[in-house]
Design an enzyme around this catalytic site. Sequence first.
Site, mmCIF file in Angstrom:
data_model
loop_
_atom_site.group_PDB
_atom_site.id
_atom_site.type_symbol
_atom_site.label_atom_id
_atom_site.label_comp_id
_atom_site.label_asym_id
_atom_site.label_seq_id
_atom_site.Cartn_x
_atom_site.Cartn_y
_atom_site.Cartn_z
ATOM 1 N N SER A 123 0.813 -1.208 0.000
ATOM 2 C CA SER A 123 0.000 0.000 0.000
ATOM 3 C C SER A 123 0.846 1.256 0.000
ATOM 4 C CB SER A 123 -0.914 0.020 1.232
ATOM 5 O OG SER A 123 -0.134 0.004 2.421
ATOM 6 N N HIS A 144 -3.509 -3.979 -5.091
ATOM 7 C CA HIS A 144 -3.732 -3.399 -3.772
ATOM 8 C C HIS A 144 -5.187 -3.551 -3.372
ATOM 9 C CE1 HIS A 144 -4.030 0.308 -0.992
ATOM 10 N NE2 HIS A 144 -3.696 -0.764 -0.295
ATOM 11 N N GLU A 156 -6.789 -1.626 -6.524
ATOM 12 C CA GLU A 156 -5.927 -0.797 -7.361
ATOM 13 C C GLU A 156 -4.929 -1.704 -8.070
ATOM 14 O OE1 GLU A 156 -5.679 3.468 -5.049
ATOM 15 O OE2 GLU A 156 -4.458 1.823 -4.266
ATOM 16 N N ASN A 194 -4.604 6.498 -1.448
ATOM 17 C CA ASN A 194 -3.779 7.032 -0.370
ATOM 18 C C ASN A 194 -3.082 8.327 -0.753
ATOM 19 O OD1 ASN A 194 -4.307 5.238 1.719
ATOM 20 N ND2 ASN A 194 -2.844 3.744 0.958
#
Length: 504
Positions: A123, A144, A156, A194
């Site tokens: 991540s 991910h 992802e 993120n």
Amino acid sequence: MTALDLSSLVAVVGTGTMGQGIAQVALTAGHPVRLYDAVAGRAGEAAAAIGARLDRLVEKDRLTAAERDAARARLTPVDTLAGLADCALVVEAVLERLDVKQDLMRALEDVVGEDCLLATNTSSLSVTAIGAALRNPGRLVGLHFFNPAPLLPLVEVVSGFATDVTSATRAYETARLWGKTPVACADTPGFIVNRIARPFYAEAFAVHEAQGADPATIDAVLRESGGFRMGAFELTDLIGQDVNESVTHSVWQAFFQDVRFTPSLSQRRLVESGHLGRKTGQGWYDHRDGAERAEPHTAEKRRPPAHVIVEGDLGPASELLAMIREAGIPVREEDEDNGTRLVLPSGGQLALADGQTSVEFRDVVYFDLALDYRKATRIAVSASQDTPQQTLSEAIGLFQALGKDVSVIGDVPGMIVARTVARIVDLAHDAVAKGVATEEDIDTAMRLGVNYPLGPFEWSRRLGRVWAHDLLEELHLREPSGRYAPSLALYRHGHSADKREGTP
């Protein structure tokens, strides 16, 4: 290149919470799955834990007993990496350390076949850097998943610098076959979610650090006005302050300490004190048994204004005019070339947050952005110490007459929701301009990955092409650190509209 056939063997290396979740996803999709963990006995324990979760799915009528038994029969723990030799896909979910992941990839490459797809669930690390350990880095892709993997739909699919298109496509199609919603992403710090989610936390913390409002009030405004599922303080308490800060710090460092991603000092102090959130009993909030629930600031009842005068176009807040009339408050509209405000009986003005502050004007109260002013149950207003109390009282009474709770916060430019949304929109435009992902994939990722009520580009279209740019420009004038400087991509987005509309 199509998805993996369901008869293909899938392996998961690392049997913690995320590893078990990914294995369960592949297993219930129909694949035979092998589990490996470097710690002896862990793979067997993980297989038993997955079996127990399958039992619960049967109890909830989400799986039949026959489907559970078949899935269990396809799940095999192995004691050595050699047991993964005939796998078509290996997903690692081991310790989030580059050296550990690189060592694992080297070992896997010596075991699996040349056509085996390798995937990392990292991540925060670079997929490119992990793949650099391989003789054939083109076979490595980022997959991910979000926790809990069996429940959250987003995946992802991250292409490292050396990832082959065929590898990324196969991973993407396989994730879709598994019932997930994949989004394609370049290997950039934080990937999509993120990276673009950082302002949601950062701006809430900044308002708190500026003594603008307490955590409970900021969270309530984000939920009840902004439409977010949870506020930033309660969400980081749930995630864990150490985990959230670690991701923020990783993204900040990976962008060479870009000021837009600067971590929060107050969050650092929480982590240093061991107040990590729910898991330790204390974080921003006190979660211990018997602790008093923190309540947001809510203004006492005030009388509504006798009338309002509307000057100019309220833009994103234009729905308020109909609501005010429906509440029985007379509204008079006046054309005003440079005004977008409500004038109250006292002569004071009520304006939508625009990045300026009340202290700059003689008699102005600002109100925050709402996702939907009709559905919002709370509105924040801000005023300076010099703002006449009559103006503030009339502003509070107006929103209370519309059925809203009102939270009065400090004279913070951009307030809470407005500055948060503007920065999210800016980072999203910047990401598209730099080839990170498409607008559609970014909107999908932010809705599904972090449950945002709208994707950044959906917000942008709703608010207007120049809204975020203009608000951030005003914020940048008042805090010229670079944190709020609008990106070139956002500037181009707004000015391209001016040209099409014939504006010089």
